[in-house]
Design a protein around this motif. Structure first.
Motif, PDB file in Angstrom:
ATOM      1  N   LYS A 179       3.823  38.331   5.427  1.00 14.68           N
ATOM      2  CA  LYS A 179       4.640  40.129   4.472  1.00 14.68           C
ATOM      3  C   LYS A 179       4.532  41.123   6.216  1.00 14.68           C
ATOM      4  CE  LYS A 179       4.301  44.355   2.547  1.00 14.68           C
ATOM      5  NZ  LYS A 179       4.573  45.167   3.034  1.00 14.68           N
ATOM      6  N   ALA A 197      -1.065  28.643   5.962  1.00 17.29           N
ATOM      7  CA  ALA A 197      -0.824  27.265   4.963  1.00 17.29           C
ATOM      8  C   ALA A 197      -1.243  26.054   5.161  1.00 17.29           C
ATOM      9  CB  ALA A 197      -0.130  27.832   4.558  1.00 17.29           C
ATOM     10  N   ASP A 217      -1.396  34.506  -2.004  1.00 17.30           N
ATOM     11  CA  ASP A 217      -1.277  35.327  -1.856  1.00 17.30           C
ATOM     12  C   ASP A 217      -1.874  35.825  -0.416  1.00 17.30           C
ATOM     13  OD1 ASP A 217      -0.206  35.239  -4.919  1.00 17.30           O
ATOM     14  OD2 ASP A 217      -2.000  36.376  -5.627  1.00 17.30           O
ATOM     15  N   HIS A 218      -2.441  35.218  -0.671  1.00 14.27           N
ATOM     16  CA  HIS A 218      -3.711  35.839   1.370  1.00 14.27           C
ATOM     17  C   HIS A 218      -2.015  35.124   2.592  1.00 14.27           C
ATOM     18  CE1 HIS A 218      -6.060  35.450   4.864  1.00 14.27           C
ATOM     19  NE2 HIS A 218      -5.397  34.137   4.830  1.00 14.27           N
ATOM     20  N   TYR A 219      -1.355  33.617   1.933  1.00 13.38           N
ATOM     21  CA  TYR A 219      -0.386  33.465   3.152  1.00 13.38           C
ATOM     22  C   TYR A 219       0.254  33.915   3.427  1.00 13.38           C
ATOM     23  CZ  TYR A 219      -4.068  29.349   3.475  1.00 13.38           C
ATOM     24  OH  TYR A 219      -4.661  28.707   3.528  1.00 13.38           O
ATOM     25  N   ARG A 245      -3.515  33.249  14.229  1.00 14.13           N
ATOM     26  CA  ARG A 245      -4.378  33.475  12.293  1.00 14.13           C
ATOM     27  C   ARG A 245      -3.419  32.064  11.443  1.00 14.13           C
ATOM     28  NH1 ARG A 245       1.502  37.619  11.206  1.00 14.13           N
ATOM     29  NH2 ARG A 245       1.153  38.842  12.929  1.00 14.13           N
ATOM     30  N   GLN A 300      -3.647  31.200  -7.474  1.00  7.16           N
ATOM     31  CA  GLN A 300      -2.255  32.121  -6.579  1.00  7.16           C
ATOM     32  C   GLN A 300      -3.781  32.968  -5.417  1.00  7.16           C
ATOM     33  OE1 GLN A 300       0.199  32.351  -8.455  1.00  7.16           O
ATOM     34  NE2 GLN A 300       0.414  33.929  -6.481  1.00  7.16           N
ATOM     35  N   PRO A 301      -4.425  32.810  -5.288  1.00  6.84           N
ATOM     36  CA  PRO A 301      -5.463  33.665  -4.233  1.00  6.84           C
ATOM     37  C   PRO A 301      -4.812  33.249  -3.025  1.00  6.84           C
ATOM     38  CG  PRO A 301      -6.512  33.480  -6.254  1.00  6.84           C
ATOM     39  CD  PRO A 301      -6.049  32.470  -6.371  1.00  6.84           C
ATOM     40  N   ASP A 302      -4.742  32.050  -2.701  1.00  3.98           N
ATOM     41  CA  ASP A 302      -4.888  31.177  -1.875  1.00  3.98           C
ATOM     42  C   ASP A 302      -3.797  31.860  -1.546  1.00  3.98           C
ATOM     43  OD1 ASP A 302      -6.911  30.318  -1.619  1.00  3.98           O
ATOM     44  OD2 ASP A 302      -6.969  28.616  -1.308  1.00  3.98           O
ATOM     45  N   GLY A 312       0.335  37.425   2.176  1.00  3.73           N
ATOM     46  CA  GLY A 312       0.143  38.284   3.047  1.00  3.73           C
ATOM     47  C   GLY A 312       0.077  38.222   4.658  1.00  3.73           C
ATOM     48  N   THR A 313      -0.121  36.907   4.699  1.00  2.17           N
ATOM     49  CA  THR A 313      -0.283  36.865   6.027  1.00  2.17           C
ATOM     50  C   THR A 313       1.523  37.720   6.983  1.00  2.17           C
ATOM     51  OG1 THR A 313      -1.602  35.510   6.370  1.00  2.17           O
ATOM     52  CG2 THR A 313      -0.469  35.156   8.020  1.00  2.17           C
TER      53      THR A 313
END
Length: 345
Positions: free
Chosen positions: A90, A290, A83-85, A287, A79-81, A87-88
């Motif tokens: 967003k 994923a 969420d990171h992608y 950047r 899940q953290p990964d 966010g990129t």
């Protein structure tokens, strides 16, 4: 090749992932070629429904196309990964007025279910990219009278496909638009031009060869046939027609000077693909993205809305290097242009 496919002319419509249309597939088949429909991302029910629509639209042979799993797909992410992608990406969701997506249970439909539905649908031809179809799949297709076609980006891949029992092979040069469908070596190490690849594949295999990449008019058709290809597969020229599922803004770019430049990028899907550069490719190329198919799924949450808004800066504008040669906006005219070439020199 026409005997193998049951068509009148040796022209194949390139299968498009995401922008295939029943109308274009039927138009190419009705025009005497082999219409193709890309099934990337389609579940079993969608495949059955699409095949039924195609059979209503045309009584002529058509092909359905599947992506073979390569084994390096990211089937899940912590899940953290995820969420990171997200966010990129967003800023793009915000720009288009869309909510951020939640992590799905899966990023792609089950491949075995796709195969079962495709064979049940009974197309004249089933074509594959990203690998060699399993022997039992080839046998099952042949029992149903379905022709099996594989896709190679190198001579070694073509040899492997012939050994796997396929009936014909597409020799896809690096000029082709969309994803590079290499499977024996990384795509970056498999970038061979169509007119170097085709005669080598013709010499290496005993099955019919279909040339793809850099073919948009009678000159490309003539050259491919002279090099030994028994048919040509054409993508971008058909994608630019009014029968395709590409939105008007996309088709306009294919007919514009912007099509003179294409780049190879992993930015939008996580796999190497050729398209017309735009803002999102430039920004995402700088950047961390994923892995496939997560990146493709994530950008696929906003790319349709970008298309609906005509925002070509946030779309995937897949196109081949021969796109500047496009002169026609109907499938019939593209077919006529190709067939105006000599079958061989």
């Amino acid at each position: 090749m026409t005997e193998l496919f049951g068509t009148d002319v040796p022209v194949v419509l390139g299968p498009f992932g995401g922008v295939s249309s029943v109308e274009l597939t039927a138009a190419v088949s009705d025009g005497g070629g082999l219409g193709s429909y890309g099934l990337y991302g389609y579940g079993a029910d969608a495949i059955r429904n699409t095949a039924a629509e195609l059979k209503k639209a045309t009584a002529k042979p058509f092909a359905l196309n599947l992506w073979i799993p390569t084994g390096d797909e990211a089937t899940s992410l912590p899940q953290p990964d995820f969420d990171h992608y997200v966010g990129t990406l967003k800023p793009y969701f915000d720009e288009l007025g869309l909510p951020l997506p939640l992590m799905p249970d899966r990023y792609l439909p089950d491949y075995d279910e796709q195969v079962e539905a495709t064979l049940e649908a009974g197309p004249a031809v089933v074509s594959f990219v990203f690998g060699v179809p399993a022997p039992e799949l080839v046998e099952a297709a042949h029992r149903r009278g379905i022709v099996v076609v594989g896709t190679a980006t190198t001579v070694a891949e073509a040899v492997a496909l012939e050994a796997g029992g396929v009936d014909a092979v597409v020799a896809s040069g690096m000029e082709s638009g969309g994803h590079r469908v290499s499977f024996l070596k990384p795509a970056e190490e498999s970038l061979i031009g169509t007119f170097a690849l085709v005669p080598q594949v013709v010499d290496a295999v005993g099955i019919p060869v279909i040339a793809a990449g850099g073919i948009a008019d009678r000159r490309g058709y003539t050259a491919a046939r002279a090099l030994g290809a028994e048919a040509v597969q054409v993508g971008s020229a058909f994608l630019a027609t009014r029968e395709s599922a590409a939105v008007p803004a996309y088709r306009a770019i294919l007919h514009s000077p912007a099509a003179r430049e294409t780049v190879l990028t992993r930015a939008l899907s996580g796999r190497l693909a050729r398209g017309i550069p735009n803002r999102i490719i430039a920004e995402l190329s700088e950047r961390a993205i994923a892995p496939f198919p997560v990146q493709n799924w994530l950008t696929g949450r906003f790319r349709p809305e970008a298309a609906a808004q005509g925002n070509t800066e946030l779309m995937s504008l897949w196109a081949g290097q021969a796109t500047p040669l496009i002169r026609h906006d109907s499938a019939a005219d593209v077919l006529a242009e190709l067939l105006a070439g000599s079958p061989a020199l």
